[in-house]
Design a protein around this motif. Structure first.
Motif, PDB file in Angstrom:
ATOM      1  N   ASN A 139       1.496 117.194  49.190  1.00  0.00           N
ATOM      2  CA  ASN A 139       0.226 116.495  49.416  1.00  0.00           C
ATOM      3  C   ASN A 139      -0.780 117.536  49.873  1.00  0.00           C
ATOM      4  O   ASN A 139      -0.420 118.664  50.198  1.00  0.00           O
ATOM      5  N   GLU A 140      -2.035 117.149  49.881  1.00  0.00           N
ATOM      6  CA  GLU A 140      -3.031 118.054  50.444  1.00  0.00           C
ATOM      7  C   GLU A 140      -2.812 118.119  51.956  1.00  0.00           C
ATOM      8  O   GLU A 140      -2.405 117.141  52.581  1.00  0.00           O
ATOM      9  N   ASN A 141      -3.063 119.294  52.533  1.00  0.00           N
ATOM     10  CA  ASN A 141      -2.963 119.430  53.985  1.00  0.00           C
ATOM     11  C   ASN A 141      -4.242 118.853  54.594  1.00  0.00           C
ATOM     12  O   ASN A 141      -5.128 119.571  55.044  1.00  0.00           O
ATOM     13  N   GLY A 213     -12.525 102.332  47.057  1.00  0.00           N
ATOM     14  CA  GLY A 213     -11.161 102.149  47.572  1.00  0.00           C
ATOM     15  C   GLY A 213     -10.616 103.400  48.205  1.00  0.00           C
ATOM     16  O   GLY A 213     -11.333 104.369  48.410  1.00  0.00           O
ATOM     17  N   TYR A 214      -9.311 103.410  48.501  1.00  0.00           N
ATOM     18  CA  TYR A 214      -8.683 104.536  49.198  1.00  0.00           C
ATOM     19  C   TYR A 214      -8.523 105.733  48.287  1.00  0.00           C
ATOM     20  O   TYR A 214      -8.588 106.867  48.706  1.00  0.00           O
ATOM     21  N   SER A 215      -8.241 105.465  47.007  1.00  0.00           N
ATOM     22  CA  SER A 215      -8.000 106.582  46.117  1.00  0.00           C
ATOM     23  C   SER A 215      -9.334 107.235  45.829  1.00  0.00           C
ATOM     24  O   SER A 215     -10.300 106.562  45.500  1.00  0.00           O
ATOM     25  N   SER A 216      -9.344 108.557  45.971  1.00  0.00           N
ATOM     26  CA  SER A 216     -10.620 109.231  45.767  1.00  0.00           C
ATOM     27  C   SER A 216     -10.759 109.683  44.321  1.00  0.00           C
ATOM     28  O   SER A 216     -11.726 110.314  43.960  1.00  0.00           O
ATOM     29  N   GLY A 217      -9.747 109.381  43.502  1.00  0.00           N
ATOM     30  CA  GLY A 217      -9.689 109.911  42.153  1.00  0.00           C
ATOM     31  C   GLY A 217     -10.628 109.279  41.155  1.00  0.00           C
ATOM     32  O   GLY A 217     -11.811 109.587  41.099  1.00  0.00           O
TER      33      GLY A 217
HETATM   34  N1  GLU Z   1      -4.380 113.339  50.316  1.00  0.00           N
HETATM   35  C1  GLU Z   1      -4.820 111.975  50.369  1.00  0.00           C
HETATM   36  C2  GLU Z   1      -3.790 111.090  51.053  1.00  0.00           C
HETATM   37  O1  GLU Z   1      -2.634 111.410  51.095  1.00  0.00           O
HETATM   38  C3  GLU Z   1      -5.031 111.366  49.008  1.00  0.00           C
HETATM   39  C4  GLU Z   1      -6.005 111.993  48.119  1.00  0.00           C
HETATM   40  C5  GLU Z   1      -6.151 111.155  46.840  1.00  0.00           C
HETATM   41  O2  GLU Z   1      -6.620 110.034  46.932  1.00  0.00           O
HETATM   42  O3  GLU Z   1      -5.734 111.582  45.773  1.00  0.00           O
HETATM   43  O4  GLU Z   1      -4.110 110.036  51.522  1.00  0.00           O
END
Ligand code: GLU
Length: 371
Positions: A139-141, A213-217
């Protein structure tokens, strides 16, 4: 390269928050994760290497800090990610352990994939984990990321990882079954695109705007990921992942969009080494080493007779023969100072000379292009 998931050798599966986390409760969807783990175990069982890039830390963590019902500031997201990531890692560990698979957590920042020395170290660790049969969960840090140095979405992070470790297949599991000519939720005339071989301006225009929403994609970052993956010779597929066994569904022909590259990962990486980097120095090698390089071996310190210039580990350098002719280019596994110290020596002597156990090779063959 075909539309066949079973042919993947090194497979990265990116999982969006909306799939892994129940929107209403903020809980991890355990049944879904269990079914996905069965898919992943089947891939491992037939000898495929598997890596997971998972979102969901923020979506899982926010509730535990009372951060619900509103948009979050960056530092609140980071706090939510810090508490959510533990739960996420634990859920993967539990689900994959049922299949005898060990998971390993890797948290990355954009710098880790771009800055060459960190890139090499992250890559070496991932390679080691795969060699030991573990499933990296990446995951991203988020906790150390700042607005400026942040992927912000795991689509691009997954593509960078694919590029870093020369993966051949990247699956983006999403809430939509691929790319459409327009947003199918708004436009009934939108047409599904089953295959993309080139990211033309017309294709890019299909990306539209990022969703709520939560997903930033959204489709924009998926197309950005496709650009990175294709340039690295990695094919990519966007598939709907909400149902149970999403990978099995792709194999059984579920509708999705495949992005197919022109070159294989190794070729693409070598082109990158040959073409885009500024050499910082040179190694002069003896005739035996020059001949061995042509046969596709790595460059060992024993074959190096002189070191020119000043460079760091991971920098691009030229390899020359005794006549001064360039025979190869590559990324050095040692700094120029260390290279000078070990030049002409056997690899077994490296530790005694440098005081640490470095790589056996001065330039590993994966990092080397013979000209
Ligand atoms: N790194 C973010 C998380 O785990 C998600 C980033 C994304 O939405 O792709 O919540």
């Amino acid at each position: 390269m075909s539309h066949d998931l079973a042919s993947a050798r090194r497979l990265i599966v990116k999982i969006g928050s909306a799939l892994l986390v129940d929107d209403a409760s903020g809980d991890i969807r355990r049944t879904w994760l269990q079914a996905l783990s069965e898919d992943l175990a089947r891939c491992r069982g037939r000898g495929q290497e598997v890596l997971i890039v998972s979102s969901g830390a923020i979506a899982v963590g926010r509730r535990h800090l009372g951060l619900t019902g509103r948009a979050l500031k960056l530092e609140e997201k980071q706090a939510a990610a810090a508490t959510g990531q533990i739960r996420l890692a634990h859920a993967y560990q539990e689900a994959l352990a049922k299949h005898g698979l060990s998971v390993a957590q890797i948290l990355l920042t954009p710098e880790d994939t771009e800055e060459r020395r960190r890139h090499l170290n992250a890559r070496a660790t991932l390679e080691q984990l795969l060699a030991l049969g573990a499933v990296p969960v990446i995951n991203e840090n988020d906790t150390v990321a700042t607005t400026e140095i942040r992927f912000g979405d795991n689509d691009r992070l997954a593509a960078r990882v694919a590029q870093m470790i020369s993966a051949d297949t990247l699956v983006l599991l999403s809430d939509i079954d691929g790319l459409y000519t327009a947003d199918p939720r708004k436009d009934a005339a939108a047409r599904h695109i089953p295959e993309v071989r080139e990211l033309t301006p017309a294709i890019e225009a299909m990306g539209g705007a990022a969703p709520q929403g939560y997903s930033s994609g959204g489709m924009v970052t998926k197309l950005a990921a496709a650009r990175i993956a294709l340039a690295a010779g990695c094919r990519m597929v966007i598939a709907e992942g909400h149902g149970l066994h999403p990978l099995a569904a792709i194999e059984q022909g579920a509708r999705c969009t495949w992005f197919l590259p022109a070159a294989e990962p190794r070729t693409a990486r070598k082109r990158w080494i040959a073409g885009t980097l500024n050499p910082m120095g040179a190694l002069v090698v003896d005739d035996g080493a020059a001949a061995a390089l042509k046969r596709g071996t790595s460059l060992l310190p024993a074959g190096v007779v002189a070191v020119e210039g000043s460079f760091e580990r991971g920098d691009a350098i030229i390899v020359r023969n005794g006549d001064g002719r360039e025979v190869a280019r590559g990324l050095s596994a040692y700094s120029s100072a260390d290279a000078r110290a070990i030049a002409g020596h056997k690899s077994g002597e490296i530790e005694a000379i440098l005081g640490y156990r470095g790589r056996h090779e001065m330039i590993h063959r994966d990092d080397l292009v013979v000209v």
